[in-house]
Design an enzyme around this catalytic site. Structure first.
Site, short mmCIF file in Angstrom:
data_model
loop_
_atom_site.label_atom_id
_atom_site.label_comp_id
_atom_site.label_asym_id
_atom_site.label_seq_id
_atom_site.Cartn_x
_atom_site.Cartn_y
_atom_site.Cartn_z
N HIS A 359 0.83 -1.21 0.00
CA HIS A 359 0.00 0.00 0.00
C HIS A 359 0.86 1.26 0.00
CE1 HIS A 359 -0.20 1.49 4.30
NE2 HIS A 359 0.14 0.26 4.58
N ASP A 369 5.88 2.66 7.30
CA ASP A 369 4.56 2.11 6.99
C ASP A 369 3.78 3.08 6.13
OD1 ASP A 369 2.11 0.88 6.97
OD2 ASP A 369 1.69 1.16 9.09
N GLU A 406 -5.24 1.47 2.42
CA GLU A 406 -5.04 0.26 3.23
C GLU A 406 -5.25 0.61 4.70
OE1 GLU A 406 -2.66 -2.53 5.80
OE2 GLU A 406 -2.60 -0.36 5.62
N GLU A 407 -4.78 1.81 5.08
CA GLU A 407 -4.82 2.17 6.50
C GLU A 407 -6.24 2.20 7.05
OE1 GLU A 407 -2.52 2.03 8.36
OE2 GLU A 407 -0.63 2.56 7.39
N ASP A 435 4.38 -4.58 3.33
CA ASP A 435 3.74 -3.40 3.90
C ASP A 435 4.86 -2.54 4.46
OD1 ASP A 435 2.31 -1.57 5.47
OD2 ASP A 435 0.73 -2.99 5.94
N HIS A 528 2.58 4.85 13.01
CA HIS A 528 1.37 5.69 12.80
C HIS A 528 1.44 7.06 13.46
CE1 HIS A 528 -1.54 2.22 11.45
NE2 HIS A 528 -0.44 2.32 10.71
#
Ligand SMILES: [Zn+2]
Length: 715
Positions: A359, A369, A406-407, A435, A528
């Site tokens: 992604h 990420d 995707e998140e 990922d 994140h």
């Protein structure tokens, strides 16, 4: 989202210290060293192509891709996200690949205004829901950084007493009950870890909470682990973890189109009809803010296992004199998202697809990420482009996919897989996911058992940059130091089960396409957050970008072997062995719980024995057909090996969640990310429901028999 490898970080730290010293020369494969699946006459050519491929990815280029992709926050559906899609498409085109944008229209939320959070005691204290600027990291002051919020949080404005509910798992609420604390009508504060955050939201709602705050405890990825950013790689005090609270374990993708693609003309649910959305406001906060709240809590002192890393005794709260005011203001809309799909047509088997996916969307900059994976994908695309210029013609089609959204819940991949479902069932050879590809130097992998051999084989031919050993050797050395020998192929390094939390889910668990996932992991404490940035990667994750190169070499090598092999490296003996192991464990549990009585263990053993026997026979035939270059026979065997995974799919779906159809692998209801193999059977044992246990066992046995039959048909 990445996988749940964070738990193993302490182990990784130890391993680094222990292994850095030992540098042994790598045994370089000779040009004639066999590769599983290739006839002796084709090995030399394959090795030559692979070596040429592996010489293409380089640190400078990987670094530049990552820099370019992480310049701006690029949350799904924004202009900045679109710009990254165009960048990826145009890069792939410049390498000579056909690449197109694929648009979907999906239900997404952004915060209209930052969430209001106030602590109400004898006075009212406004709490912060933004992350701080970190001097040194130039992107941390970017005004476009989204405030802390959860994807798919409900809108709400609630004021209520606060209860600390530890990790927010069912057992934690049991403990609270024992302590005499009821969460009904209250706001719970829970910490990250031990489950997917969507599970925390659901369990909070199920227990009657009207709001849920999730914080990052310093014990999990903050100062208890080591120096915090920018001095070290761990989470600083004013950092929180964004993320989706969609009920991924119910179904992923656009919440309004379960099982169907989000394209014009398809029917949509109303948001209130979607069963994978929470109805309460959910909000992530940093641990300095959590400290302010937790420090004030009264009520009983924490039950066993509730204490985290903040420097005082945690209390569970629940008293009327400590309240929170939580107001979320989400802008929900149908928004456009953009996958990028690039393809290299196979020269002989155009209708056999080897699919690579990663992604591209990120909560903020997403250097680890997911854009370490995106940078790797571009290097792989560049490598394939070079080979094509030199005359390489892959036998089968290779498809590179850069997923969006995707998140929020694996949306870009799920919508694409749902749209192409019929073709994928027919044509997909395998799906190889990446990922968060690089956050350190420690290789880890998950996959269906049939592809263990492929993964191990490829890691033997790629060099670990730090030690100079093969990736395989380094991986195995660390595993040996950290774990006792396991029952799974003694002597071989363990490859874990696929749960959920990344884009392999629609391929494996909805359609039955054999899948893999992997990455180089490290001390990743900024997951994140706004500090998952280029600066972080350049200083902590992969200074020098050598692991981006290694990941590119590995991923591309696996794809080339699947695309070019005479006889595909799918090993159902490994699958049978693994299933047997799962059953041994499950029946041990059934006996402990007094549920084994009505279960037909003999039928299980005979189904698994038959599969093992058939797998062995196919393997013998495959090797023989490769030796004899028997193309007709190989075509039949390859088709059976591809279709066998599909037979684990039961169209009726799992109990209460019909989207998940794979009878062996799915995420557990209360784990969310982690796999719960033999899913429904295990769930029934956990629920102590013997009727469900019997029924799910029958379905699993049927599925195993279908796999065996499909393998047999290749004879
Ligand atoms: Zn991710």
């Amino acid at each position: 989202m990445p996988t749940i490898l964070i738990r193993n970080l302490l182990v990784f730290v130890l391993a680094v210290v222990m292994t850095l010293g030992a540098v042994t020369p790598v045994a370089i494969s000779q040009s004639t060293t066999p590769i599983d699946g290739f006839s002796a006459s084709r090995v030399a050519a394959e090795r030559r192509w692979e070596e040429q491929f592996r010489s293409v990815p380089n640190p400078k280029s990987a670094r530049e891709h990552l820099r370019r992709l992480t310049l701006e926050p690029h949350i799904a559906g924004t202009k900045e996200d679109y710009d990254t899609a165009v960048y990826v498409r145009d890069q792939l085109r410049s390498y000579g690949l056909q690449a197109e944008l694929k648009e979907y229209e999906v239900w997404l939320n952004y915060p209209n205004t930052p969430t209001v959070l106030e602590l109400i005691t004898t006075r009212r204290l406004k709490l912060n829901t933004r992350e701080a600027v970190v001097p040194g990291d130039p992107t941390s002051s970017n005004p476009k950084i989204t405030p802390l919020f959860n994807g798919y949080s409900a809108n709400g404005d609630v004021t209520a007493p606060v209860v600390y509910a530890n990790y927010g798992l069912p057992g934690d609420y049991e403990e609270l009950k024992k302590a005499g604390v009821d969460v009904k009508g209250k706001i719970v504060i829970v910490r990250y870890g031990n489950s997917f955050r969507g599970v925390k939201a659901k369990v909070a709602e199920d227990n009657g909470a009207i709001g849920c705050i999730i914080y990052s405890d310093p014990e999990d990825d903050g100062y208890m682990q080591g120096d915090v950013f920018p001095k070290g790689p761990w989470r600083p005090v004013a950092s929180g973890q964004r993320g989706s609270v969609q009920y991924l374990f119910d179904y992923p993708g656009d919440p309004l189109t379960p099982g169907r693609p989000s394209i014009p003309g398809e029917p949509r649910l109303k948001p209130e009809e979607a069963t994978d959305l929470t109805r309460i406001p959910v909000q992530p906060i940093a641990y300095d803010v959590a400290r302010t709240i937790l420090d004030k809590l009264k009520g009983p002192v924490r039950p066993r296992g509730f204490q985290g890393g903040l420097p005082f005794a945690y209390h569970v709260g629940g008293t009327d004199d400590v309240k929170l005011h939580l107001k979320t203001d989400m802008d929900y809309k149908i928004r456009k998202i953009w996958d990028v799909v690039a393809r290299i047509d196979g020269s002989e088997e155009k209708d056999r697809w080897v699919i690579l996916g990663n992604h591209r969307d990120a909560w903020v900059f997403g250097a680890v990420d997911p854009n370490s994976g995106s940078s790797v994908m571009l290097e792989v695309g560049r490598g394939f482009g070079e080979l094509l210029k030199q005359g390489w013609k892959p036998r089968r089609t290779i498809i590179l996919c850069s997923w969006d959204a995707e998140e929020y819940g694996l949306i870009g991949s799920t919508e694409w897989a749902e749209e192409q479902a019929a073709e994928l069932k027919d044509k997909a050879v395998a799906y190889l996911n990446l990922d968060a590809a690089v956050s350190g130097a420690h290789f880890g992998a998950s996959s269906v058992p049939s592809l263990w051999k492929l993964m191990r084989g490829a890691t033997r031919d790629v060099k670990d940059p730090k030690t100079g050993k093969s990736v395989y050797q380094q991986w195995q050395d660390r595993a040996r130091e950290n774990r006792p020998e396991t029952e799974q192929n003694p002597g071989e390094v363990r490859i874990t089960a696929l749960g959920s939390g990344s884009d392999y889910t629609p391929f494996l668990q909805h359609l039955g396409v054999a899948s893999t996932d992997m990455g180089f992991n490290g001390d990743y404490g900024v997951y994140h957050s706004a500090y998952d940035s280029f600066y972080w990667m350049d200083h902590f994750g992969d200074p020098g970008f050598q692991y981006h190169v290694a990941a590119s070499q590995l991923w591309g090598t696996m794809a080339m072997r699947l695309a070019d092999a005479d006889g595909l490296t799918f090993d159902y003996t490994d699958y049978a062995t693994q299933i047997r192991e799962y059953f041994t464990e499950a029946f041990r549990l059934a006996r402990i719980r007094n549920l084994a009585g009505g279960l037909d263990e003999k039928a299980v053993n005979s189904a698994v024995d038959d599969l093992a026997k058939e797998a062995e026979r196919v393997e013998k035939n495959r090797l023989e057909a490769i030796r004899n270059s028997d193309r007709a026979k190989l075509a039949k065997i390859n088709d059976a090996l591809i279709q066998a995974e599909r037979q684990f799919i039961d169209q009726r779906g799992l109990r209460g969640r019909a989207w998940y159809k794979h009878q062996i692998y799915a995420p557990g209801f209360y784990t969310g990310y982690a796999a719960q193999p033999l899913t429904d059977f295990r769930q029934a044992l956990d629920d102590r429901n013997s009727t469900n246990a019997r029924e799910s066992l029958e379905r699993i046995i049927e599925a195993i028999k279908r796999v065996t039959r499909t393998l047999r048909e290749s004879a």
